[in-house]
Enzyme design. Structure first.
Site, PDB file in Angstrom:
ATOM      1  N   THR A  25       1.493   4.317  -0.694  1.00 16.86           N
ATOM      2  CA  THR A  25       2.917   4.025  -0.558  1.00 16.86           C
ATOM      3  C   THR A  25       3.215   2.629  -1.100  1.00 16.86           C
ATOM      4  OG1 THR A  25       3.220   5.486   1.337  1.00 16.86           O
ATOM      5  CG2 THR A  25       4.776   3.670   1.112  1.00 16.86           C
ATOM      6  N   HIS A 177       0.454  16.802   2.924  1.00 23.84           N
ATOM      7  CA  HIS A 177       0.006  15.671   3.747  1.00 23.84           C
ATOM      8  C   HIS A 177       0.012  16.105   5.219  1.00 23.84           C
ATOM      9  CE1 HIS A 177      -0.868  11.759   5.076  1.00 23.84           C
ATOM     10  NE2 HIS A 177       0.136  11.064   4.579  1.00 23.84           N
ATOM     11  N   ASN A 180      -2.901  11.228   9.057  1.00 18.63           N
ATOM     12  CA  ASN A 180      -2.348   9.906   9.365  1.00 18.63           C
ATOM     13  C   ASN A 180      -1.177   9.902  10.337  1.00 18.63           C
ATOM     14  OD1 ASN A 180      -4.284   9.150   7.556  1.00 18.63           O
ATOM     15  ND2 ASN A 180      -2.879   8.433   5.980  1.00 18.63           N
ATOM     16  N   TYR A 182       1.433  11.964  10.714  1.00 23.52           N
ATOM     17  CA  TYR A 182       2.748  12.451  10.312  1.00 23.52           C
ATOM     18  C   TYR A 182       2.971  13.874  10.862  1.00 23.52           C
ATOM     19  CZ  TYR A 182       2.718   8.183   7.643  1.00 23.52           C
ATOM     20  OH  TYR A 182       2.647   6.862   7.304  1.00 23.52           O
ATOM     21  N   ASN A 237      -0.786   5.564  13.173  1.00 24.55           N
ATOM     22  CA  ASN A 237       0.496   5.989  13.708  1.00 24.55           C
ATOM     23  C   ASN A 237       0.385   6.603  15.097  1.00 24.55           C
ATOM     24  OD1 ASN A 237       2.331   5.189  11.594  1.00 24.55           O
ATOM     25  ND2 ASN A 237       1.403   6.790  10.332  1.00 24.55           N
TER      26      ASN A 237
END
Length: 367
Positions: A25, A177, A180, A182, A237
């Site tokens: 990112t 994805h 992580n 999400y 996260n």
């Protein structure tokens, strides 16, 4: 003896070498539109066997950080067409990482200032990135609301539609994805998923949304152009599951029949230690479970790999190795690894947001 620099087949993708640029990112796509500078950035790195783009939102609801790209509007897709054309002109292959952040968002980034969505209404102890008055800043994530069961088919459809958009924009494939912390990872792991319906509780239920997404995407564009990223034990996260081994072995067994291009596994803590004492995980067993289920996809490993570790991984049967931060500051990383040349140091102050500085101005080796 197989080396990092040998070609490899990953589903429908014929790759020139086994070195992959991991998704990174960079927050340089205002209004979620990739700019010509983004095209230059990826084209500079096209000597990688495969480029995986920065995480790219499948819908406005899936957006969780300022100035990250999207995959749902005409202007965004036109921006991505410039990127894919530039990469292909430079001889590279590129897939887009499809992203729904779930609860890792902020009301300022959500349509109409609404709450972010999640499997359960549990706020993540994490931060996101906002731009206010022209300045980037990190902010605590907002309180999410729990998705209704009747909303989930729409989420699956957003992934399917984004995958079709990706192919039309010239991408060679897509990476879903599910890592992580999400949205898809949130559904998988009990720390974020406390649902009592068909999408919570048992392993089968918690994996249901991910598997529906993978079947929809692979059905739309073909399994050979579809890939998946997972991170079984990363705490990124504020995500956690007390028993990840059977969960992820179930997931990869279910993926076996889909004929995927590759499975991308983050080993250890994303951007951190490769081995976590409090979260043990058997990665060879995960790969064996996938192969035992008939899975033929290339196996990609990621997280803190040096050239020596990458060579060892390939010798031991991994097909692809993803490098992250080294690709930020070394557009010619493949050549540098081949020639054992020194690497440019990265300037972390320019990782997120900004323009060419720390993005497209890192030098390559002289010809």
């Amino acid at each position: 003896m197989t080396s990092l620099f040998d070609p490899v087949q990953a589903g429908s993708l014929q790759l020139a070498n086994r070195i992959v640029m991991a998704p990174l990112t960079r927050n340089r796509s205002p209004n979620a539109i990739p700019t010509p500078l983004v095209a230059e950035y990826y084209a500079q790195r096209a000597s990688a066997g495969l480029l995986i783009t920065e995480a790219t939102a499948i819908s406005p609801q899936g957006q969780g950080y300022a100035d990250v790209p999207g995959l749902y509007g005409t202007e965004q897709l036109d921006g991505w067409k410039r990127v894919t054309s530039a990469v292909h002109a430079a001889g590279g292959k590129i897939v887009v990482q499809m992203w729904h952040v779930g609860r890792i968002s902020h009301v300022d980034l959500q349509p109409g200032g609404q709450a972010p969505v999640a499997p359960s209404a549990i706020t993540a102890k994490s931060k996101t990135y906002l731009v206010k008055d022209g300045k980037g800043q990190f902010a605590e994530t907002s309180q999410p609301r729990a998705l209704l069961a009747e909303e989930l088919p729409g989420i699956v459809e957003s992934y399917r539609h984004a995958a079709r958009n990706a192919i039309e924009a010239g991408f060679d494939g897509v990476e879903v994805h599910a890592a992580n912390g999400y949205l898809l990872d949130q559904f998988l792991k009990r720390g974020a998923n406390q649902r009592t319906d068909d999408f919570g509780g048992s392993i089968e239920n918690r994996a249901r949304l991910l598997l529906e997404v993978m079947r929809a995407v692979s059905g739309e564009i073909g399994g050979g152009r579809t890939a998946l990223r997972i991170s079984p034990v990363t705490p990124a996260n504020d995500i956690h599951d007390p028993d990840p081994q059977p969960l992820f072995e179930y997931v990869v067994r279910a993926l076996g029949p889909l004929g995927l291009a590759y499975v991308h596994v983050v080993e250890g803590a994303t951007g951190g230690p490769r081995v976590l004492e409090d979260r043990p995980f058997d990665y060879p067993a995960l790969k064996a479970a996938y192969r035992d289920a008939g899975g033929q996809a290339a196996w990609m490993v990621n997280n803190g790999f040096t050239k020596a570790l990458a060579e060892q991984a390939v010798r031991h049967g991994d097909d692809l190795v993803a490098f992250g931060k080294p690709f930020i500051s070394n557009p010619d990383l493949v050549r540098r690894l081949r020639e054992n040349a020194p690497l440019n140091p990265a300037d972390q102050a320019t990782f997120y947001g900004g323009g060419a500085e720390g993005y497209t101005d890192y030098p390559a080796l002289a010809a």
